[in-house]
Motif scaffolding. Structure first.
Motif, PDB file in Angstrom:
ATOM      1  N   ALA A   1      -3.858 -10.090   0.345  1.00 10.50           N
ATOM      2  CA  ALA A   1      -4.813  -9.003   0.556  1.00 10.50           C
ATOM      3  C   ALA A   1      -4.234  -7.749   0.878  1.00 10.50           C
ATOM      4  O   ALA A   1      -4.568  -6.773   0.556  1.00 10.50           O
ATOM      5  N   LEU A   2      -2.817  -7.847   1.425  1.00 12.11           N
ATOM      6  CA  LEU A   2      -2.231  -6.731   1.909  1.00 12.11           C
ATOM      7  C   LEU A   2      -1.605  -6.017   0.745  1.00 12.11           C
ATOM      8  O   LEU A   2      -1.058  -6.598  -0.417  1.00 12.11           O
ATOM      9  N   MET A   3      -1.506  -4.563   1.107  1.00 13.22           N
ATOM     10  CA  MET A   3      -0.899  -3.815   0.058  1.00 13.22           C
ATOM     11  C   MET A   3       0.000  -3.034   0.742  1.00 13.22           C
ATOM     12  O   MET A   3      -0.484  -2.180   1.673  1.00 13.22           O
ATOM     13  N   ALA A   4       1.351  -2.598   0.272  1.00 15.25           N
ATOM     14  CA  ALA A   4       2.295  -1.947   1.014  1.00 15.25           C
ATOM     15  C   ALA A   4       2.977  -0.957   0.146  1.00 15.25           C
ATOM     16  O   ALA A   4       2.582  -0.831  -1.133  1.00 15.25           O
ATOM     17  N   PHE A   5       3.116   0.383   0.825  1.00 15.98           N
ATOM     18  CA  PHE A   5       3.533   1.490   0.034  1.00 15.98           C
ATOM     19  C   PHE A   5       4.492   1.946   0.641  1.00 15.98           C
ATOM     20  O   PHE A   5       4.692   2.071   1.890  1.00 15.98           O
ATOM     21  N   ASP A   6       5.681   2.906  -0.057  1.00 21.23           N
ATOM     22  CA  ASP A   6       6.489   3.357   0.694  1.00 21.23           C
ATOM     23  C   ASP A   6       6.245   4.672   1.221  1.00 21.23           C
ATOM     24  O   ASP A   6       5.207   5.204   1.085  1.00 21.23           O
ATOM     25  N   ALA A   7       7.205   5.588   1.649  1.00 21.49           N
ATOM     26  CA  ALA A   7       6.680   6.840   2.300  1.00 21.49           C
ATOM     27  C   ALA A   7       6.503   7.910   1.472  1.00 21.49           C
ATOM     28  O   ALA A   7       5.369   8.946   1.786  1.00 21.49           O
ATOM     29  N   ASP A   8       6.688   7.758   0.106  1.00 21.27           N
ATOM     30  CA  ASP A   8       6.016   8.807  -0.794  1.00 21.27           C
ATOM     31  C   ASP A   8       4.895   8.093  -1.417  1.00 21.27           C
ATOM     32  O   ASP A   8       4.151   8.821  -2.305  1.00 21.27           O
ATOM     33  N   GLY A   9       4.161   6.883  -0.818  1.00 21.64           N
ATOM     34  CA  GLY A   9       2.986   6.646  -1.215  1.00 21.64           C
ATOM     35  C   GLY A   9       3.043   5.713  -2.680  1.00 21.64           C
ATOM     36  O   GLY A   9       2.083   5.472  -3.017  1.00 21.64           O
ATOM     37  N   LYS A  10       4.280   5.135  -3.063  1.00 23.72           N
ATOM     38  CA  LYS A  10       4.429   4.467  -4.085  1.00 23.72           C
ATOM     39  C   LYS A  10       4.147   2.987  -3.597  1.00 23.72           C
ATOM     40  O   LYS A  10       4.533   2.568  -2.665  1.00 23.72           O
ATOM     41  N   ARG A  11       3.385   2.158  -4.533  1.00 27.48           N
ATOM     42  CA  ARG A  11       3.127   0.797  -4.350  1.00 27.48           C
ATOM     43  C   ARG A  11       4.385   0.012  -4.274  1.00 27.48           C
ATOM     44  O   ARG A  11       5.251  -0.055  -5.160  1.00 27.48           O
ATOM     45  N   LEU A  12       4.683  -0.969  -3.365  1.00 25.78           N
ATOM     46  CA  LEU A  12       5.730  -1.925  -3.303  1.00 25.78           C
ATOM     47  C   LEU A  12       5.085  -3.244  -3.550  1.00 25.78           C
ATOM     48  O   LEU A  12       4.327  -3.407  -3.219  1.00 25.78           O
ATOM     49  N   SER A  13       6.125  -4.070  -4.016  1.00 20.33           N
ATOM     50  CA  SER A  13       5.782  -5.466  -4.318  1.00 20.33           C
ATOM     51  C   SER A  13       5.800  -6.064  -2.543  1.00 20.33           C
ATOM     52  O   SER A  13       6.629  -5.554  -1.916  1.00 20.33           O
ATOM     53  N   LEU A  14       5.333  -7.143  -2.637  1.00 26.60           N
ATOM     54  CA  LEU A  14       5.100  -7.876  -1.036  1.00 26.60           C
ATOM     55  C   LEU A  14       6.402  -8.624  -1.178  1.00 26.60           C
ATOM     56  O   LEU A  14       6.710  -8.758   0.077  1.00 26.60           O
ATOM     57  N   GLU A  15       7.216  -8.905  -2.060  1.00 31.52           N
ATOM     58  CA  GLU A  15       8.348  -9.441  -1.747  1.00 31.52           C
ATOM     59  C   GLU A  15       9.521  -8.603  -1.774  1.00 31.52           C
ATOM     60  O   GLU A  15       9.407  -7.288  -1.972  1.00 31.52           O
ATOM     61  N   GLY A  16      10.658  -9.234  -1.127  1.00 24.92           N
ATOM     62  CA  GLY A  16      11.825  -8.238  -0.990  1.00 24.92           C
ATOM     63  C   GLY A  16      11.841  -7.390   0.463  1.00 24.92           C
ATOM     64  O   GLY A  16      11.280  -7.683   1.230  1.00 24.92           O
TER      65      GLY A  16
END
Ligand code: ATP
Ligand code: MG
Length: 352
Positions: free
Chosen positions: A337-352
């Motif tokens: 359910a969690l969504m991750a974003f980088d500092a520019d607001g771009k979505r990141l995959s949960l892996e890595g």
């Protein structure tokens, strides 16, 4: 190639750039919606397609033709505006027939075509009325019939429902969608109402400050937002607060990646029995109720947790589901359910 394409559209007003390299591709028969906050450039893009104000640079192609080379009155485009733009001194019939006058359509044909258009919007019984004696919803249907009667290649609608009350908006949006599917004309629809966009569109183009954030089906836009802006603008979002509590939560969920923003939607959280064991891929976090808002078909419970305050949506809240400020509760966080974003607001995959 798509039916309508805008390629790298730029609109520069004196010192202000209202469109900054916008590209869209709309298919035949598609209901395509521009969604975004006030001032993001929706009307500017629509007006460029209609020909009311030209782009500064970029191309617009409709069915293989370069639209920018065709003057507005020669473009085969129907337009519906926010204010109904009906002529008060003309009957409903004459309002709709108005669009056909400059096209030199023979009188007999005018009759049948206006009748068809009025029947499509369920106004055939009111053809002889004056608009003043009609409701806002009916007046907007006149606007829709007038746009459709010319059999346009493209239908453009700029917030056609925004002057109507909430209930009528929902009724008429369903109707607009049905009519559009029946007449099968590619349509670009502008709104800043996210629910309206989700309900009515084949695809949604989310805009912000003169650029496109994401284009996708309603399900993709809501369920798989590619930027923090889209996730925030469409639906509601909890942003978790960086700190020890969040680090612990992420570690417990096995989420090792670095991200600037961690978020979760209220309906992806749930309240569970205290002491409940979390299923695989989830953790239970305890917290204190800050506020309980009952909304009928759901309730929103604001819970202070170690990862910051979060709203938990409870569906079909029964009488016994009421929580009071100060109650201790357990919140279930699921990894997916969690969504991750980088500092520019771009979505990141949960892996890595
Ligand atoms: N003729 C103009 N000269 C200068 N700036 C303009 C002009 N027309 C529009 N703008 C600016 O361009 C930006 C985009 O305007 P636009 O009308 O396209 O927004 P919008 O997305 O339709 O907003 P709304 O939801 O409020 O209708 C705004 O900041 C607006 O002030
Ligand atoms: Mg506008």
């Amino acid at each position: 190639m798509a039916y309508l394409t805008v390629n790298d559209g730029v609109k520069q007003f004196a010192t202000f750039r209202a469109l900054n390299g916008v590209s869209i591709a709309v298919e035949r028969g598609e209901f395509f919606t521009l969604l975004g906050p006030s001032g993001c450039g929706k009307t500017t893009l629509l007006r460029a397609i209609a020909g009311f104000n030209d782009l500064s640079s970029g191309s617009i192609m409709l069915d293989g033709k370069d639209l920018r080379a065709i003057p507005p009155h020669k473009r085969d485009i129907g337009m519906v505006f926010q204010d109904y733009a009906v002529f008060p001194h003309l009957s409903v019939f004459d309002n709709v027939a108005f669009g056909l006058k400059p096209r030199k359509v023979p009188a007999e044909q005018i009759k049948t075509r206006v009748a068809e258009a009025l029947s499509a919007v369920h106004l055939q019984a009111l053809a002889e009325r004056l608009p003043a004696a009609m409701s806002g919803g009916q007046q907007q249907r006149i606007g829709l019939a007038r746009a459709m009667v010319i059999n346009p290649q493209l239908l453009l609608m700029d917030e056609p429902l925004s002057n109507l009350d909430a209930k009528l908006r929902i009724e008429l949006r369903e109707e607009i969608r049905d009519i559009q599917k029946r007449v099968d004309i590619a349509t670009i629809y502008v709104t800043h109402d996210q629910e309206e966009a989700l309900a009515i569109s084949d695809r949604i183009c989310v805009m912000s400050a003169g650029h496109i954030e994401q284009i996708g089906t309603p399900q993709q836009i809501y369920g798989d937002p590619q930027t923090l802006f889209v996730a925030n603008f469409v639906g509601t979002l909890n942003t978790l607060v960086a700190g020890e509590g969040l680090s612990r939560l992420l570690a417990d969920l096995g989420l090792g990646r670095a991200a600037a923003h961690w978020t979760v939607r209220p309906e992806r959280l749930s309240l569970v029995e205290s002491g409940a064991t979390a299923p695989v891929g989830a953790v239970v976090v305890s917290g204190t109720v800050n506020k309980f808002t009952y909304l009928g078909r759901e309730a929103h419970v604001l819970v202070d947790t170690a990862a910051g305050p979060v709203v938990v949506q409870v569906s079909n809240p029964a009488l016994g589901a009421v929580r009071n400020p100060g109650d201790t509760v357990s919140v279930l966080f699921e990894r997916n359910a969690l969504m991750a974003f980088d500092a520019d607001g771009k979505r990141l995959s949960l892996e890595g």
